[in-house]
Scaffold this motif. Structure first.
Motif, short mmCIF file in Angstrom:
data_model
loop_
_atom_site.label_atom_id
_atom_site.label_comp_id
_atom_site.label_asym_id
_atom_site.label_seq_id
_atom_site.Cartn_x
_atom_site.Cartn_y
_atom_site.Cartn_z
N VAL A 66 3.08 -34.99 3.13
CA VAL A 66 3.28 -35.37 1.73
C VAL A 66 4.05 -36.68 1.64
O VAL A 66 3.82 -37.48 0.74
N VAL A 67 4.93 -36.93 2.62
CA VAL A 67 5.69 -38.18 2.63
C VAL A 67 4.73 -39.36 2.74
O VAL A 67 4.82 -40.34 1.99
N ARG A 68 3.76 -39.25 3.66
CA ARG A 68 2.78 -40.33 3.81
C ARG A 68 1.94 -40.47 2.54
O ARG A 68 1.64 -41.59 2.12
N ALA A 69 1.57 -39.34 1.92
CA ALA A 69 0.81 -39.39 0.68
C ALA A 69 1.62 -40.10 -0.40
O ALA A 69 1.08 -40.88 -1.20
N SER A 70 2.95 -39.84 -0.42
CA SER A 70 3.81 -40.48 -1.42
C SER A 70 3.86 -41.98 -1.19
O SER A 70 3.88 -42.76 -2.15
N ILE A 71 3.88 -42.41 0.09
CA ILE A 71 3.86 -43.85 0.39
C ILE A 71 2.58 -44.46 -0.18
O ILE A 71 2.61 -45.50 -0.84
N LEU A 72 1.45 -43.75 0.01
CA LEU A 72 0.17 -44.22 -0.55
C LEU A 72 0.27 -44.38 -2.05
O LEU A 72 -0.15 -45.39 -2.62
N VAL A 111 -5.69 -43.48 -3.81
CA VAL A 111 -5.14 -42.48 -4.70
C VAL A 111 -5.87 -41.15 -4.51
O VAL A 111 -5.27 -40.07 -4.56
N TRP A 112 -7.15 -41.22 -4.26
CA TRP A 112 -7.94 -40.02 -4.00
C TRP A 112 -7.38 -39.26 -2.81
O TRP A 112 -7.12 -38.07 -2.85
N THR A 131 6.92 -29.17 -8.12
CA THR A 131 6.82 -30.63 -8.23
C THR A 131 5.44 -31.09 -7.77
O THR A 131 4.79 -31.90 -8.45
N ALA A 132 5.00 -30.56 -6.64
CA ALA A 132 3.69 -30.94 -6.12
C ALA A 132 2.60 -30.55 -7.10
O ALA A 132 1.67 -31.33 -7.36
N ASN A 133 2.73 -29.33 -7.67
CA ASN A 133 1.73 -28.87 -8.63
C ASN A 133 1.69 -29.75 -9.88
O ASN A 133 0.67 -29.86 -10.53
N LEU A 134 2.85 -30.35 -10.21
CA LEU A 134 2.92 -31.20 -11.40
C LEU A 134 2.37 -32.60 -11.10
O LEU A 134 1.69 -33.19 -11.94
N ILE A 135 2.66 -33.10 -9.90
CA ILE A 135 2.26 -34.47 -9.55
C ILE A 135 0.75 -34.62 -9.63
O ILE A 135 0.25 -35.62 -10.14
N VAL A 136 0.01 -33.61 -9.17
CA VAL A 136 -1.45 -33.75 -9.07
C VAL A 136 -2.09 -34.06 -10.43
O VAL A 136 -2.75 -35.09 -10.56
N PRO A 137 -1.90 -33.19 -11.46
CA PRO A 137 -2.56 -33.53 -12.74
C PRO A 137 -2.00 -34.79 -13.38
O PRO A 137 -2.76 -35.55 -13.99
N VAL A 138 -0.69 -35.04 -13.22
CA VAL A 138 -0.09 -36.23 -13.84
C VAL A 138 -0.67 -37.49 -13.20
O VAL A 138 -1.13 -38.42 -13.89
N ALA A 139 -0.71 -37.54 -11.86
CA ALA A 139 -1.24 -38.71 -11.15
C ALA A 139 -2.71 -38.91 -11.51
O ALA A 139 -3.17 -40.03 -11.75
#
Lengths: 384, 275
Positions: A66-72, A111-112, A131-139
């Motif tokens: 998830v850290v790498r995904a966050s960098i993306l 982003v995909w 938090t992860a569940n929230l990030i997905v729809p918001v992003a």
């Protein structure tokens, strides 16, 4: 190295690299020169380079955490910011060309991949998971808005066809007074009144239908017919009957919401099992006692189903009904008049308001459902 | 039995004050599209106060139907059924019995406590009294401490015990149980059988118990009613005299095996081998 190349990152790196090479913009109509080159926009150029570098690194090492995904995601946010800046401050608006779109495709791939990784994130820690569940729809939502923005601005889509979301947002913020008046007229008066009357009436009639067999045969087909009436045919008649103000809109909503509630409640009242009815019979429980202690609670999932369906129907009904005569306030009235004046950004602001109100209304009903029917298998969590 | 009940007993039959269930020449025929189905035929049976009566027989022999007729969940098409000296419907309206079904049938939106006190709530008994009696009933089935849990948070055996507590909560003298442990595994079943027996010995209730397990019937009962299908009828009634405080060990004794043998012989005689 995870053994396999990360395809999405590879695509992102390739497109970002191409975006550095291809022309960024078309030729200006009046000057006949290219509007801008990569060299003119150092911010955008650095974002492109960052996408190339990050894309290559993650192609090789994979997006394994998830850290790498966050960098993306951070790179994408920076890239999106630079893209929007290039459009409005770099003069690209209306002239964006291959290079720019390839950069957008590169961001899209990144982003995909990032959302994909975050969506598959599972942990037992509640806070992190939420938090992860929230990030997905918001992003996802923000990304769609961004695509809308760059497409309309980059291609120079006429505002009458589709204004960019930023413009709608500005209009929304600048007209809160009008929007509030419309909201109060359409939602707080017509929708709430019609919804309560329609749903309440449907519930009570459903209980009567269930109690009296001939009503089931006589009234249900009639209700079916009423629900099939076209709303645009009924609305003007309701205006004739109940006047221009919100009462006629509430009447339209009653007609729209009554039948879903009736049908759902009638089937819900039959949801209690044979065994449970026998159980109540062994206690010599009377009709009303059995109704309130067994059959209505068992029907609650059905009733909430109807409440959710009706929450969206009610708003649609009120807005459409306002097209057929209304005092000079209301969401439907505003939409129909502002379309005539080519103020499409105001129309979109009203649509955004309707979407917000509808979603909040639906969400409130769904939340109440979770609270009230927490015992139902679809909601319950094991608590020991 | 009160004098009033005896006076109400209009049928010319022996109104012994110790007879809880009195069935005479009772028949039940279901009318179906394929013609009449003779579920029960010419059933005669009396159950006395304090007895533990098991109904055993193959599927389709009408043992559950018989229990449902006693409970007035099914209406007989012929004959007389008196419960506590009054017709079955009147007895049901007087809440004369507690019924335990094959499944727990607990209402999922109610806590265990509120499920157990449901009959008391219907009888409009005060809240404090309900809580007290619910607590007592849960204690009888060793479920105290689970008052605030929801049914789906309990195991199958615990749920069935809660449903027994519900049947006990309003203190009816007659307990009707329809294969209450049929869906449970053998260890749990043995344990619940022992608990039920203790409960029966302690409270002196009258129990009518439907089962298709021979050891269960012999272990629990003071009287075993063997039934056979097509049409459902009683083919043997066996009285046993094991001590009221017997334990599972009684199943190893020769007396036990002898009774079990007789039950099995009865079942075999009544069984038709044409299918």
């Amino acid at each position: 190295m995870t053994g396999k190349l990360d395809k999405f990152c590879l695509v992102a790196a390739v497109f970002a690299l191409l975006s550095l090479v291809f022309p960024l913009s078309g030729v200006h109509i009046e000057t006949g020169k290219n509007v801008a080159f990569v060299a003119d926009l150092p911010g955008l150029a650095s974002a492109m380079v960052a996408c190339v570098v990050v894309g290559v690194i993650f192609t090789w090492y994979g997006v394994t955490s998830v850290v790498r995904a966050s960098i993306l995601l951070l790179i994408v946010v920076f890239g999106a910011w630079q893209a929007v800046a290039a459009l409005y401050h770099g003069g690209l608006a209306g002239y964006a060309s291959y290079g720019f779109w390839m950069f957008i495709l590169s961001l899209w791939a990144l982003v995909w991949r990032a959302i994909d990784v975050i969506a598959n994130y599972h942990t037992l820690e509640n806070g992190k998971q939420q938090t992860a569940n929230l990030i997905v729809p918001v992003a996802f939502g923000i990304w769609l808005l961004f695509l809308w923005e760059v497409t309309t601005a980059g291609c120079g889509v006429p505002q009458v066809l589709l204004p960019p979301p930023s413009m709608i947002g500005v209009r929304f913020v600048n007209s809160t007074g009008i929007l509030w008046d419309d909201f109060r007229q359409t939602f707080l008066k017509a929708v709430i009144a019609g919804y309560v009357l329609g749903c309440g009436g449907g519930l009570i009639v459903a209980i009567a239908v269930d109690r009296v067999p001939f009503l089931k045969r006589g009234l249900l087909p009639l209700g079916n017919m009423v629900s099939a009436l076209p709303i645009i045919g009924v609305a003007p008649i309701m205006v004739m009957w109940f006047g221009f103000d919100w009462q006629s809109k509430a009447a339209v909503i009653v007609i729209m919401t009554f039948f879903p509630m009736l049908v759902n409640t009638v089937s819900g009242l039959n949801a209690a099992g044979r065994l449970e009815r026998d159980l109540m019979a062994t206690y010599a429980s009377g009709y009303w006692s059995t109704l309130f202690r067994l059959r209505l609670p068992a029907a609650l999932p059905f009733i909430f189903n109807a409440l959710k369906i009706n929450s969206t129907l009610a708003l649609i009904g009120a807005i459409v009904a306002e097209f057929f005569g209304t005092p000079i306030v209301g969401m439907g009235f505003r939409i129909s008049t502002e379309v005539g004046r080519m103020n499409l950004d105001m129309v979109w602001a009203e649509i955004a308001l309707a979407a917000l109100a509808g979603t909040a209304f639906y969400g409130a009903v769904a939340l109440a459902e979770r609270k009230v029917t927490s015992w139902h298998p679809s909601f319950r969590v094991r608590r020991h | 039995m009160t004098l009033k009940a005896v006076v109400n007993n209009v049928a010319p039959m022996t109104a012994s004050k110790d007879v809880v269930v009195d069935i005479q020449k009772m028949s039940l025929t279901f009318q179906t599209a394929d013609g009449p189905v003779y579920a029960l035929s010419e059933v005669d049976l009396t159950i006395s106060r304090g007895e533990f009566v098991s109904f055993i027989g193959p599927s389709g022999c009408g043992k559950t139907t018989l229990l449902r007729v006693i409970a007035d969940l099914e209406r007989a098409t012929g004959g007389d059924i008196l419960v506590n000296g009054v017709p079955a419907q009147q007895a049901r309206e007087q809440r004369a019995y507690g019924y335990v079904f094959q499944a727990p049938a607990l209402l999922p939106w109610r806590t265990i406590e509120s499920n157990v006190t449901l009959p008391l709530e219907i009888m409009e008994i005060s809240r404090e009294e309900r809580i007290k009696r619910g607590h007592d009933a849960l204690k009888l089935v060793e479920l105290n401490g689970f008052e605030k849990k929801f049914p789906w948070q309990l195991s199958g055996g615990m749920q069935q015990r809660a449903s027994i507590a519900r049947a006990l909560s309003f203190d009816a003298d007659l307990l009707l149980m329809d294969e209450p442990f049929g869906a449970l595994d053998e260890i749990v079943r043995d344990h619940l059988n022992e608990q039920l027996l203790k409960l029966w010995a302690r409270t002196n209730k009258t129990v009518a118990f439907v089962t298709h397990s021979i050891p269960e019937a012999v272990f629990l009962s003071s009287k075993i009613v063997v039934m056979s299908p097509r049409p459902g009828r009683i083919i043997d009634i066996i009285e046993t005299d094991f001590a009221r405080d017997r334990t599972l060990d009684v199943r190893e004794t020769p007396e036990f095996l002898e009774v079990a043998h007789r039950v099995r012989e009865g079942l075999r005689a009544g069984h038709s081998y044409d299918d």
